[in-house]
Design an enzyme around this catalytic site. Structure first.
Site, PDB file in Angstrom:
ATOM      1  N   GLY A   1      64.523  36.724  51.772  1.00 22.94           N
ATOM      2  CA  GLY A   1      63.599  35.850  51.998  1.00 22.94           C
ATOM      3  C   GLY A   1      63.893  34.452  50.825  1.00 22.94           C
ATOM      4  O   GLY A   1      64.601  34.989  50.130  1.00 22.94           O
ATOM      5  N   LYS A   2      64.057  33.340  51.552  1.00 21.74           N
ATOM      6  CA  LYS A   2      64.977  32.598  50.489  1.00 21.74           C
ATOM      7  C   LYS A   2      64.037  31.860  49.170  1.00 21.74           C
ATOM      8  O   LYS A   2      64.693  31.664  48.310  1.00 21.74           O
ATOM      9  CB  LYS A   2      64.909  31.159  51.602  1.00 21.74           C
ATOM     10  CG  LYS A   2      66.153  32.040  52.485  1.00 21.74           C
ATOM     11  CD  LYS A   2      66.050  30.346  53.498  1.00 21.74           C
ATOM     12  CE  LYS A   2      67.198  31.342  54.844  1.00 21.74           C
ATOM     13  NZ  LYS A   2      68.823  31.374  54.778  1.00 21.74           N
ATOM     14  N   GLY A   3      62.855  32.848  49.543  1.00 22.65           N
ATOM     15  CA  GLY A   3      62.298  31.975  48.275  1.00 22.65           C
ATOM     16  C   GLY A   3      62.020  32.834  47.425  1.00 22.65           C
ATOM     17  O   GLY A   3      62.770  32.633  46.449  1.00 22.65           O
TER      18      GLY A   3
ATOM     19  N   ALA B   1      61.104  41.943  53.565  1.00 24.30           N
ATOM     20  CA  ALA B   1      62.104  42.549  54.025  1.00 24.30           C
ATOM     21  C   ALA B   1      63.406  42.673  54.830  1.00 24.30           C
ATOM     22  O   ALA B   1      62.657  42.338  55.887  1.00 24.30           O
ATOM     23  CB  ALA B   1      60.934  43.598  54.445  1.00 24.30           C
TER      24      ALA B   1
ATOM     25  N   GLY C   1      74.029  31.223  49.926  1.00 27.20           N
ATOM     26  CA  GLY C   1      73.606  29.852  49.255  1.00 27.20           C
ATOM     27  C   GLY C   1      72.000  29.825  48.434  1.00 27.20           C
ATOM     28  O   GLY C   1      71.720  28.369  47.498  1.00 27.20           O
ATOM     29  N   ASP C   2      71.172  31.207  48.303  1.00 21.66           N
ATOM     30  CA  ASP C   2      70.379  31.641  47.475  1.00 21.66           C
ATOM     31  C   ASP C   2      70.213  31.142  46.087  1.00 21.66           C
ATOM     32  O   ASP C   2      69.950  31.164  44.944  1.00 21.66           O
ATOM     33  CB  ASP C   2      69.240  32.242  47.977  1.00 21.66           C
ATOM     34  CG  ASP C   2      68.466  32.208  49.089  1.00 21.66           C
ATOM     35  OD1 ASP C   2      68.678  31.419  50.298  1.00 21.66           O
ATOM     36  OD2 ASP C   2      68.211  32.949  50.536  1.00 21.66           O
TER      37      ASP C   2
ATOM     38  N   GLU D   1      61.260  27.913  54.746  1.00 24.38           N
ATOM     39  CA  GLU D   1      61.223  29.086  55.121  1.00 24.38           C
ATOM     40  C   GLU D   1      59.465  29.437  55.676  1.00 24.38           C
ATOM     41  O   GLU D   1      59.185  31.003  55.448  1.00 24.38           O
ATOM     42  CB  GLU D   1      61.160  30.375  54.873  1.00 24.38           C
ATOM     43  CG  GLU D   1      62.621  31.250  56.041  1.00 24.38           C
ATOM     44  CD  GLU D   1      63.276  31.838  55.350  1.00 24.38           C
ATOM     45  OE1 GLU D   1      63.759  32.714  56.151  1.00 24.38           O
ATOM     46  OE2 GLU D   1      63.028  32.974  54.469  1.00 24.38           O
TER      47      GLU D   1
ATOM     48  N   GLY E   1      80.080  26.449  51.051  1.00 26.73           N
ATOM     49  CA  GLY E   1      81.034  28.545  51.565  1.00 26.73           C
ATOM     50  C   GLY E   1      82.042  28.243  50.330  1.00 26.73           C
ATOM     51  O   GLY E   1      82.087  28.237  48.902  1.00 26.73           O
ATOM     52  N   SER E   2      82.976  28.974  50.751  1.00 24.54           N
ATOM     53  CA  SER E   2      83.928  29.414  49.779  1.00 24.54           C
ATOM     54  C   SER E   2      84.708  28.178  49.669  1.00 24.54           C
ATOM     55  O   SER E   2      85.965  28.883  48.662  1.00 24.54           O
ATOM     56  CB  SER E   2      84.637  30.200  50.505  1.00 24.54           C
ATOM     57  OG  SER E   2      85.481  29.484  51.483  1.00 24.54           O
TER      58      SER E   2
END
Ligand code: RIB
Length: 311
Positions: free
Chosen positions: A37-39, A10, A243-244, A135, A214-215
């Site tokens: 959460g990255k997953g 959350a 990134g995810d 994670e 990144g950019s």
């Protein structure tokens, strides 16, 4: 089919003028709760891009769990293996500044119960792509990836957040996705130019090393080939989870049969679009949104293998 074992949090999002320095307190008028959460972010991005996704994780038996379960199921991913833990649902406290940059603290809670035992052998087979992050307990991630490789599944690891990884797991990977910090940690090398470092990782472990910039976009480097793609110009509101989105969309299109440069192109477009609203999942683009903006970003260019500079 894409199998994503990983974290679900959350996310408590705080928009602040500037992120607090150590010892500093900053105030903001309110906060928002959103799925994270990255997953689950990567699973959601892949599902929105059109992949068939099975997510494996744990929630607590608490107030956040029902809402997260509802939101994740609305993305179209299969959450039959989202189990209930005696630990609380993981929480991420996320500060976001005016430039869209963030700082994140995660209390892992129920994510610590997610592991290899939740995945039956039959799930790991040729034709399945397994996408992991860093994670949940690292040893569980390593076990899942090594089992998946041994059983003929395609294996992708986004090593975020950065951490140590055994050579046996690197050897089991088809694709490693890292940013510069993570790449340098894996290689134990602070100085070698990034492209050369990525190629050495690719050669040593027989994988494709994808470095997000990144950019500035991203590059994908294999033992004997390489591609570089830029980033779509957007006005970033919140870079949380970009990134995810990149990893989820890349995995979705590879799972569908696209080659590395075509998947890289779409992942870079999707990651930029995901920065246009606050929250990790709320701005994730659908497949048609990715297709609709693809023409605005030049396709990846081929890189020629550069030699390591003389010491
Ligand atoms: O990558 C962004 C994610 O990191 C957030 O959703 C937060 O939950 C943390 O896991």
């Amino acid at each position: 089919m894409l199998l994503v074992p990983g974290s679900v949090n959350a996310d408590l999002l705080f928009k602040v003028e500037k992120l607090p320095a150590p010892g500093e307190t900053v105030l903001c008028p309110s906060y928002e709760m959103a799925p994270g959460g990255k997953g689950s972010n990567q699973a959601a991005a892949a599902a929105r891009a059109g992949a068939e996704v099975v997510f494996v994780g744990h929630l607590g038996d608490d107030g956040h769990a029902a809402e997260l379960r509802r939101i994740l199921s609305e993305t179209g991913m299969n959450i039959d293996d989202l189990a209930i833990s005696a630990k609380p649902t993981a929480i991420a406290v996320i500060g976001i500044d005016k430039a869209g940059e963030n700082a994140i603290i995660v209390a892992s809670g129920a994510n610590l119960d997610t592991g290899s035992d939740q995945i039956a052998d039959e799930r790991l087979r040729p034709g399945v792509t397994v996408l992991c992050q860093n994670e949940i307990r690292p040893e569980e991630t390593f076990r899942i990836l090594e089992r998946a490789a041994a059983r003929g599944a395609r294996t992708i690891l986004n090593l975020a957040p950065a951490g140590r990884i055994p050579a046996s797991t690197l050897d089991a990977l088809d694709i490693l996705i890292v940013n510069e910090i993570e790449a340098r940690m894996v290689a134990g090398d602070e100085t070698t130019p990034l492209e050369i470092l990525a190629r050495e990782l690719a050669r040593r472990h027989g994988l494709v090393c994808i470095v997000t910039l990144g950019s500035a976009g991203a590059m994908a480097i294999s033992a004997d080939a390489g591609w570089r793609v830029g980033a779509l110009a957007v006005r970033p509101v919140d870079t949380t989870g970009a990134g995810d989105t990149f990893a989820g969309v890349l995995a979705a299109f590879l799972d569908e049969g696209l080659d590395i440069p075509d998947a890289l192109h779409r992942a870079s477009v999707a990651a930029a679009l995901s920065c246009e609203a606050i929250g990790a999942q709320s701005a994730q683009p659908t497949r048609s949104a990715i297709d609709g903006r693809l023409g605005e970003l030049a396709p990846p260019v081929t890189l020629r293998a550069a030699a390591r500079p003389a010491p």
